[in-house]
Design an enzyme around this catalytic site. Structure first.
Site, short mmCIF file in Angstrom:
data_model
loop_
_atom_site.label_atom_id
_atom_site.label_comp_id
_atom_site.label_asym_id
_atom_site.label_seq_id
_atom_site.Cartn_x
_atom_site.Cartn_y
_atom_site.Cartn_z
CE1 TYR A 46 65.96 -11.05 13.38
CE2 TYR A 46 66.68 -10.22 11.25
CZ TYR A 46 65.71 -10.34 12.23
OH TYR A 46 64.47 -9.76 12.04
CG PHE A 94 59.78 0.45 15.75
CD1 PHE A 94 58.98 1.58 15.72
CD2 PHE A 94 60.40 0.04 14.58
CE1 PHE A 94 58.80 2.30 14.55
CE2 PHE A 94 60.22 0.75 13.40
CZ PHE A 94 59.42 1.87 13.37
#
Length: 340
Positions: free
Chosen positions: A156, A15
């Site tokens: 993460y 993206f």
């Protein structure tokens, strides 16, 4: 005529990577775009982005994993890029609970491979993606780059904080100019299907209910994707320089006292309530969402808010796109792309 500058962009079919490559090509760069086209989300979306980039003669695609031994070393050797922008990563807070090993491979080993390649063939400046998630349990807002960030709430985020520490050590040991940019909830056309805007838009247009976490009591510093790209591009020519003494570091600057290394937030500095964000989607789609109120998800945080003063001091720029405008552009893209 001068030769165009060369950039290596990892995660080029992603993206953010797609939008960054478009901008660099428009600015006259030669771009080497590395991407593994993994199936974390719809591969067709990544292939479409890459196919559009390949329409430019200045773009070359390399479909490989960053953690594969030799891939990045050989690319750095062959192209000797002036700038490296490292976006490739296994993304997603919630998925890191389900599949943590993929984060070790892509985020830790992959970034290590890149650092080693840059040690062998140093670029003028490398810019590596981090995330607002590294601020974790910090409650003092807006988040400043100089604040301590040691309480990550997801694996993460922990891998991204580890990337920052790894990059700092290489910047110090090998005099590699490194900027880590922490981005804040990026959204816009060609966005990821696992992100809230994409999921909410899809559900609302299909007449399905949406899940609203923490009963809607959340705020996010939403950053429109081309605003983020503007910030990254402007930072390319603002490579950090190792200071002679700590006294040379300006107040509010995250420049390391021992390395050509800096952390920079890129965010709107304007947190938006989640329910207001949903209202913007409802207005853009012309439909009302059926909401299922849920408890907070593990690993998530209730709010993010960027202190963007350092970005402005370094580049004279700060993101400005208002959420309602950015959401409307995404919904228009979604309707066109999916023919709905």
């Amino acid at each position: 005529m001068t030769e165009p500058r060369t950039a290596l962009v990892t995660g080029a079919a992603g993206f953010i990577g797609y939008h960054l490559c478009v901008r660099l090509l428009e600015d006259g760069w030669r771009v080497i775009g590395l991407d593994a086209l993994t199936d974390y989300y719809d591969v067709a979306l990544k292939e479409r982005r890459q196919s559009m980039l390949l329409q430019s003669q200045g773009f070359s695609a390399v479909n490989e994993r960053i953690e594969t031994p030799g891939v990045l070393h050989d690319l750095m050797d062959a192209h000797r890029p002036d700038a490296v922008i490292h976006l490739a990563a296994q993304a997603g807070v919630r998925y890191s609970i389900e599949a943590p090993e993929s984060y070790v491979e892509a985020n830790l080993i992959g970034t290590f491979r890149l650092l080693e390649a840059m040690r062998a063939f140093p670029p003028a400046h490398s810019l590596l993606a981090s995330t607002s998630s590294v601020y974790g349990a910090n409650t003092e807002m807006p988040y400043a780059e100089t604040a301590k960030a040691d309480t990550q709430m997801s694996f993460y985020a922990a891998t991204k904080k580890a990337n920052e520490a790894m990059a700092h050590s290489y910047a110090h040991l090998y005099d590699l100019p490194v900027t880590m940019f922490r981005f804040f909830t990026v959204y816009g056309p060609w966005g990821r299907p696992d992100m809230a805007l994409f999921k909410f838009t899809k559900a609302i247009l299909e007449g399905d209910a949406i899940e609203v976490y923490n009963h809607g009591d959340m705020r996010r510093d939403f950053t429109y994707v081309t605003d983020l790209v503007d910030g990254i591009v402007r930072l390319i020519d603002s490579a950090p320089v190792r200071p002679d003494t700590p006294d040379d570091i300006a107040e509010g600057d995250s420049l390391s006292p021992v390395a050509p290394y800096r952390v920079v937030n890129i965010g709107n500095s304007e947190p938006v309530p989640l329910l207001e964000f949903i209202e913007a989607i409802e207005d853009a789609t012309g439909r009302t969402a059926e909401k299922i109120m849920m408890d907070m998800q593990p690993g998530d945080v209730p709010a993010t808010w960027a202190d963007a003063r350092l970005l402005q001091a370094l580049t004279g720029y700060r993101p400005r796109t208002q959420v309602r405008d950015g959401v409307a552009r995404f919904v228009a893209w979604y309707r066109d792309y999916y023919r709905v």
